[in-house]
Design an enzyme around this catalytic site. Structure first.
Site, PDB file in Angstrom:
ATOM      1  N   LYS A 116       1.122  -1.244  -0.011  1.00 35.49           N
ATOM      2  CA  LYS A 116      -0.216   0.171   0.321  1.00 35.49           C
ATOM      3  C   LYS A 116       0.900   0.924  -0.075  1.00 35.49           C
ATOM      4  CE  LYS A 116      -4.637  -2.001   1.987  1.00 35.49           C
ATOM      5  NZ  LYS A 116      -4.247  -2.896   2.133  1.00 35.49           N
ATOM      6  N   GLU A 200      -2.202   7.671   7.438  1.00 34.88           N
ATOM      7  CA  GLU A 200      -3.229   8.727   6.047  1.00 34.88           C
ATOM      8  C   GLU A 200      -3.941   8.978   7.168  1.00 34.88           C
ATOM      9  OE1 GLU A 200      -5.916   5.567   3.921  1.00 34.88           O
ATOM     10  OE2 GLU A 200      -4.174   5.847   2.834  1.00 34.88           O
ATOM     11  N   ARG A 292      -7.437  -7.452 -10.151  1.00 34.49           N
ATOM     12  CA  ARG A 292      -8.071  -9.195 -10.957  1.00 34.49           C
ATOM     13  C   ARG A 292      -9.700  -8.310 -11.147  1.00 34.49           C
ATOM     14  NH1 ARG A 292     -10.844  -9.089  -6.532  1.00 34.49           N
ATOM     15  NH2 ARG A 292     -10.239  -9.119  -4.644  1.00 34.49           N
TER      16      ARG A 292
END
Length: 667
Positions: A116, A200, A292
């Site tokens: 991430k 964050e 995906r």
């Protein structure tokens, strides 16, 4: 185009790929675990090969076994579906090394999104908006605390590796930061093997909006519009729709451009999803790229008329994208919900067992069913308990919601419990109807979506309808019994509770969830007076068919959809459903010592992950005794009272059935 492909997955996505491949003239190879030997994807494929035991680690996660089957069967390409190995870069590399085609993005694209922190830095460099935060290598508590103060609160701590809502904490003040950091790092280390975190800014009341992207080997990347997935419970999507009721045309265009930028930044090919978080003012920020096909891809297919699996196969075979960006259609509105074997009233506890009855609406141009099971199949403890995806399409959002309510009302599941009543409440809730639900709403207001008690005023008619069905069924059964006895005209064939000198009363008792309901009825032949508590109601003109009941209650004409089976009665008034089990047919729990607080039982079938105590240990009330695992979920079993462990009836690694006694306590 390929002549033969292997599907390295199971369930509805395997069935979906098989059907598309067959339409294109491509032969299919399925793989299956011991638990899936009779599964639908095995029956649909041109050929199917066993690859190991029932647990994913013994079968669907065994890349070597899947590659061996691909070689032995002559498959040219492998479609990973979603879940299992679909986002495993090492497996994608192994497929290419073996001389086969991986029907998905390149391993390099997966690795770019595997962290991430790294993904966020990459997107920022590419000009994609990201949430203000910290992704640095320095993970010392002092540095992280200083960065937290710089970013400001509320703030989210997130595991840099992994997903599924694990390793996430919301912190609202600096003095709460260090304890939450330590907790998050422990959870991340246990779940993903690495304790690195990123920080964050936490966006209050956010919307979750994702953009479907597609790339090809010629370097083209386009988007296929958005899906909104803001209805979530514990970070898991519950309802998905397209288009988003929140986006303006300008915001939609900006997010689509940002998604294409994100795809180009990692050289993306095949199907993928760029996920964004959007604040109430319309500012959007990159979250992640799912490398995906997504579970919710049918809503994009319904609103564009495109087959995304066909696109996957064609792009993987080297063909260019079939459409340019300006040719992507957008028509009407589509909504998807997922039918699960789970019990919302018990904290959404996953269920398992044989689907004794599986009634779903008939597929049409407006209603689509994606499922990997049929009636008679078993929902096992080893995999996700999804039964089916229900997708509807109509000209606009209000029409689509109405169609979804109608489709849900036509669903009936017997065997394991299901989340259908929860979904019916969801699609009627004002926050959903008005298009203002945010990602945290369900967790904050879950009680608004869980079924109400049977004796509420708005449920009284449902109860009376169920009681009327039971009375009519009693009378029918009595007549059939008399007919078989050789004396069908006998007055004893009338089940009306008649007594000498007065009109008899017929007691009725039902089980509804954990509640016992008792009623008294007089009358016969569809005309009754029914007492429940202080209410006395007159029922007239009752007529029961296989799927419907019509009657008058205190003069009002009403009609109910009816589902019956295994003694159970379920009625639906078009808004909500109500199910009861006549107590004569209801399985009572054991009484006496076996049902007391001295036995800790498995609440569902599963595998014992850990046994926290030993015989002779002294335990306190609420102390964790054992952990069991089923359907991707771990459940801690705790002591119901203080005592001494007198007996252990299971050990770590054992598979146990529901209600099995695991621990026996002594005084």
């Amino acid at each position: 185009m390929f002549s033969k492909i292997l599907i390295a997955n199971r369930g509805e996505i395997a069935c979906r790929v098989i059907r598309t491949a067959r339409r294109l003239g491509v032969r299919t190879v399925a793989v299956f675990s011991e638990a899936d030997a009779d599964a639908q994807h095995v029956r649909l494929a041109d050929e199917a090969w066993p690859i190991g035991g029932p647990r994913p680690a013994e079968s669907y996660l065994r890349g070597d076994a899947i590659l061996e089957v691909a070689h032995r069967s002559g498959a040219q390409a492998i479609h990973p579906g979603y879940g299992f190995l679909s986002e495993n870069a090492d497996f994608a590399d192994a497929v290419e090394t073996a001389g086969l085609v991986f029907i998905g993005p390149k391993a390099s694209s997966m690795r770019a999104m595997g962290s991430k922190a790294g993904a966020k830095d990459l997107m920022h460099a590419a000009g994609v908006p990201v949430v203000p935060g910290y992704t640095g290598e320095d993970q010392s508590p002092g540095t992280l605390a200083r960065e937290a103060a710089r970013i400001g609160f509320p703030l989210m701590i997130k595991a840099a590796h992994g997903g599924g809502g694990k390793g996430m904490r919301i912190v609202r003040a600096l003095d709460e930061f260090i304890p939450n950091l330590e907790s998050c790092q422990r959870e991340a280390a246990n779940a993903f093997g690495r304790d690195r975190v990123l920080l964050e800014r936490y966006i209050e009341s956010p919307r979750h909006i994702e953009i479907q992207v597609f790339g090809d080997s010629q370097g083209n990347v386009i988007h296929l519009n958005e899906r909104e997935c803001s209805a979530q419970r514990r970070y898991q999507k519950v309802l998905e729709e397209s288009p988003s009721p929140f986006l303006t045309p300008e915001l939609r265009a900006a997010m689509g451009e940002a998604a294409v930028l994100a795809g180009r930044a990692i050289g993306y090919a095949n199907a993928g999803t760029v996920e964004f978080i959007v604040d109430p003012d319309g500012h959007f920020y990159f979250m992640e790229i799912n490398t995906r096909l997504q579970v919710e891809h049918p809503v994009t297919e319904m609103t564009t008329g495109l087959d995304l699996v066909e696109w996957q196969l064609r792009v993987a075979a080297g063909e260019p994208l079939p459409l340019a960006q300006d040719a992507v259609p957008q028509r009407g509105h589509a909504i998807e919900v997922r039918l699960y074997a789970e019990d919302p009233d018990a904290g959404f506890l996953p269920g398992s067992g044989r689907l004794e009855r599986l009634q779903l609406p008939a597929p049409s141009a407006q209603v689509r069913i994606d499922s990997g099971v049929v009636e008679g199949d078993t929902v096992t403890i080893f995999y996700d308990p999804m039964i089916a995806k229900l997708i509807v399409h109509d000209v606009d959002r209000p029409s689509a919601l109405a169609r979804l309510r109608e489709a849900l009302a036509a669903c009936a599941i017997e065997g394991p419990k299901s989340n259908i009543p929860f979904l019916e409440a969801l699609v009627r809730h004002p926050a959903v109807v008005e298009g203002r639900i945010d990602t945290g709403y369900l967790d904050r207001h879950l009680d608004e979506f869980i079924g109400a008690p049977a004796d509420e005023t708005d449920g009284a008619d449902l109860l009376l309808a169920a009681a009327t069905i039971a009375l009519l069924r009693q009378e029918h059964d009595q007549r059939e019994s008399a007919r078989r006895s050789g004396d069908p005209t006998s007055p004893w064939a009338i089940a009306d509770g008649w007594r000498l000198g007065h009109a008899g009363q017929r007691p009725l008792a039902f089980q509804h969830r954990d509640e016992r309901i008792e009623l008294l009825a007089q009358g016969t032949g569809g005309r009754y007076r029914i007492a429940h508590g202080s209410r006395l109601a007159d029922v007239e003109g009752a007529r029961l068919s296989e799927q419907a009941l019509s009657l008058r209650i205190d003069g009002r004409g009403l009609r109910f959809h009816v589902s019956q089976g295994s003694g159970r009665v379920e009625v639906h008034d078009g808004v909500r459903r109500f199910a009861v089990q006549p107590l004569a047919m209801y399985r009572h729990e054991a009484s006496g010592p076996e049902a007391g607080d001295d036995r800790v039982r498995a609440p569902m079938p599963g595998r014992v992950v850990a046994m926290r105590v030993a015989t002779g240990d002294r335990v306190q009330q609420g102390q964790e005794l054992a952990v069991i695992e089923a359907m991707k979920m771990e459940l801690a079993l705790k002591a119901p009272r203080a005592g001494t462990v007198g007996e252990l009836r299971a050990a770590a690694g054992d598979f146990v059935e529901a209600d099995s006694v695991l621990v026996v306590l002594e005084d």
